[in-house]
Design an enzyme around this catalytic site. Structure first.
Site, short mmCIF file in Angstrom:
data_model
loop_
_atom_site.label_atom_id
_atom_site.label_comp_id
_atom_site.label_asym_id
_atom_site.label_seq_id
_atom_site.Cartn_x
_atom_site.Cartn_y
_atom_site.Cartn_z
N HIS A 293 0.87 -1.18 0.00
CA HIS A 293 0.00 0.00 0.00
C HIS A 293 0.90 1.23 0.00
O HIS A 293 1.75 1.38 0.87
CB HIS A 293 -0.86 -0.05 1.27
CG HIS A 293 -2.08 0.78 1.21
ND1 HIS A 293 -2.05 2.15 1.23
CD2 HIS A 293 -3.38 0.43 1.12
CE1 HIS A 293 -3.29 2.62 1.17
NE2 HIS A 293 -4.11 1.59 1.10
N HIS A 336 -2.39 3.14 11.18
CA HIS A 336 -1.26 4.05 11.22
C HIS A 336 -1.44 5.15 12.26
O HIS A 336 -2.55 5.40 12.74
CB HIS A 336 -0.99 4.67 9.85
CG HIS A 336 -2.15 5.41 9.26
ND1 HIS A 336 -3.29 4.80 8.79
CD2 HIS A 336 -2.35 6.74 9.06
CE1 HIS A 336 -4.13 5.70 8.32
NE2 HIS A 336 -3.60 6.89 8.47
N GLU A 342 -5.25 14.77 10.01
CA GLU A 342 -5.98 14.36 8.81
C GLU A 342 -7.47 14.66 8.99
O GLU A 342 -8.15 14.00 9.78
CB GLU A 342 -5.83 12.86 8.57
CG GLU A 342 -4.40 12.37 8.46
CD GLU A 342 -4.34 10.85 8.27
OE1 GLU A 342 -5.39 10.25 7.93
OE2 GLU A 342 -3.27 10.28 8.49
N HIS A 366 -8.61 12.74 12.37
CA HIS A 366 -7.64 11.92 13.08
C HIS A 366 -6.42 12.79 13.28
O HIS A 366 -5.73 13.15 12.32
CB HIS A 366 -7.34 10.64 12.29
CG HIS A 366 -8.58 9.82 12.03
ND1 HIS A 366 -9.00 9.45 10.76
CD2 HIS A 366 -9.52 9.35 12.88
CE1 HIS A 366 -10.13 8.76 10.85
NE2 HIS A 366 -10.47 8.69 12.13
N HIS A 372 -5.41 5.27 13.94
CA HIS A 372 -6.65 5.02 13.21
C HIS A 372 -6.35 4.04 12.08
O HIS A 372 -5.22 3.60 11.90
CB HIS A 372 -7.26 6.32 12.70
CG HIS A 372 -6.36 7.15 11.82
ND1 HIS A 372 -5.28 7.84 12.30
CD2 HIS A 372 -6.39 7.39 10.50
CE1 HIS A 372 -4.68 8.48 11.32
NE2 HIS A 372 -5.32 8.21 10.20
FE LIG Z 1 -4.89 8.37 8.11
#
Ligand SMILES: [Fe+2]
Length: 441
Positions: A293, A336, A342, A366, A372
């Site tokens: 990812h 993460h 964010e 977040h 999260h």
């Molecule tokens: Fe995030």
């Protein structure tokens, strides 16, 4: 007006020229003793005069009256929900927060675009040209002979519901959901609502301007291509003895001045400081075609750089429809903790990291170092799903305002809006211990 009656110039940060009447731009100079057709010349600066050439922005406007022709500004009622100073009235919390879709104005009240801006979170102070704000706007009526400009920062506007028909000094632009626009500091504009109802998000940065991200090893193509940005063309009205109100947001407060002519009387202009819009469907997605990812920076549309090369003031990032082809990979966003804040919003559809609760017109925050990631349902499904090529997010568009600043949440954001999902934390609470070490024999 219909969509095809608007005309745009393509490119990002170009030195554009635009004339509503042929030969209305002076030739070979900016301030001739007399401008063509007896227009007034006026410069609008978007950077300090001596800023490096790569970041120097200004435009020359040739208009029927200079914009200084107005009554003195007087303080106007500033809603307590419009916040630019993130002081002790705001709250700080590392807790993950999610908001249900924000309410549209009721039929009993008339709320225009500017009146409908409510601040959700932010950091810093426009007086020191540092920080940013995240706003939600909802509106149900046109601005009707009222023009607005923001002295504090640049607006990046993300419509979620209803198009915005925006008249600017540089010309009109129609901005629909799945498009965004940027209106920089100082530019006067007025918003009509073709669909009589609108909701969306605003990222306001108090310093600098949005620019395209560097592409590094990606090369010269991909992500948001410069030619897909559209800047309006000069379109003017000639009006006398028509009352207009000019609203200024100045250091977080609203002020009003009156004039008896339209502020949208620019017959010609040239320069590289001008509003623009961009259709998010034109974003050329880059991603892994083997495994793993990739960080979401691959989805950056625009960035507002800080003075450090190590972090931006804010990035505007989208999660557009795209093919997922990675093998032996957990495909949704991973768990993460980030050194950045964010804020996410959803324009339409579903977001692949959440199975429910994150809805169009809502949002989530977040914060810095707050853990999260995918909710328990998504984790279970994605850990077992067959990894065939998959078109993800058809008819979906989510986005993120990612910022280096630690955001405070306004009283409207935490309480008055009434949309905080108190049980958001539970989406992770059923993640079980599935650790299965080898059994010693
Ligand atoms: Fe995030």
């Amino acid at each position: 007006m219909t969509a095809d009656t608007y005309t745009y110039q393509e490119g990002f940060g170009n030195h554009f020229t635009s004339e509503a009447i042929k030969d209305s731009l002076p030739k070979g100079q900016n301030t001739p003793q007399n401008c063509p057709f007896n227009l007034y010349a006026e410069q609008l600066s978007g950077s300090a005069f001596s800023a490096p050439r790569t970041h120097n922005q200004r435009s020359w406007l040739y208009r029927i009256r200079p914009s200084v022709v107005h009554s003195p500004f007087e303080p106007a009622k500033t809603s307590q929900d419009l916040v630019s100073k993130f002081d002790d009235n705001c709250i700080v919390t590392p807790t993950q927060i999610r908001w249900s879709p924000f309410d549209l104005p009721s039929n009993k009240e008339q709320v225009n675009f500017v009146q409908g801006i409510k601040t959700l979170a932010g950091a810093g102070d426009p007086a020191c040209r540092s920080g940013l704000a995240v706003h939600i706007y909802t509106a149900n009526t046109d601005m009707n002979k009222s023009a607005f400009y923001n002295s504090d920062g640049d607006y990046l506007i993300v419509p979620q519901k209803g198009a915005l028909d925006i008249t600017t000094e540089f010309g009109p632009m129609l901005v629909s959901p799945n498009e965004i626009c940027v209106i920089q500091r100082g530019i006067r504009f007025s918003v009509d609502l073709p669909e009589k109802e609108a909701r969306g998000y605003i990222l306001e940065v108090y310093n600098g301007h949005f620019e395209l991200p560097d592409l590094g090893p990606i090369g010269s193509n991909g992500l948001a291509n410069p030619r897909d940005f559209q800047t309006p063309t000069a379109t003017f009205k000639e009006e006398s003895n028509v009352a207009w109100e000019i609203v200024s947001k100045f250091n977080g407060r609203l002020f009003k001045a009156q004039q008896n002519h339209t502020p949208f009387d620019v017959v010609a202009w040239h320069g590289n400081y001008a509003p623009y819009k961009y259709n998010l469907a034109k974003f050329c997605v880059i991603n892994s075609v083997s495994f793993d990812h990739i960080d979401p920076s691959i989805f950056t549309v625009l960035t507002a750089k800080s003075d450090s090369a190590h972090y931006p003031v804010a990035d505007f990032v989208i999660f557009p429809p795209r093919w997922a082809v990675t093998e032996n990979t957990f495909r949704p966003p991973y768990f993460h903790r980030n050194c950045m804040s964010e804020f996410m919003g959803l324009i339409a559809g579903d977001y692949d990291g959440k199975s429910d609760g994150f809805l169009p017109g809502g949002g989530s925050l977040h914060s810095i170092m707050t853990p999260h990631g995918p909710d328990a349902n998504v984790f279970k499904m994605a850990s077992k799903s067959e990894l065939k090529p998959l078109l993800m997010g058809k008819n979906t568009q989510s986005f993120m305002f990612e910022t280096y600043y630690m955001l405070s949440i306004t009283p409207w954001g935490i309480k008055t809006c009434g949309k905080v999902q108190e049980d958001y934390w539970k989406v992770w609470s059923t993640l079980e211990n599935t650790f299965s070490p080898p059994v010693e024999k």
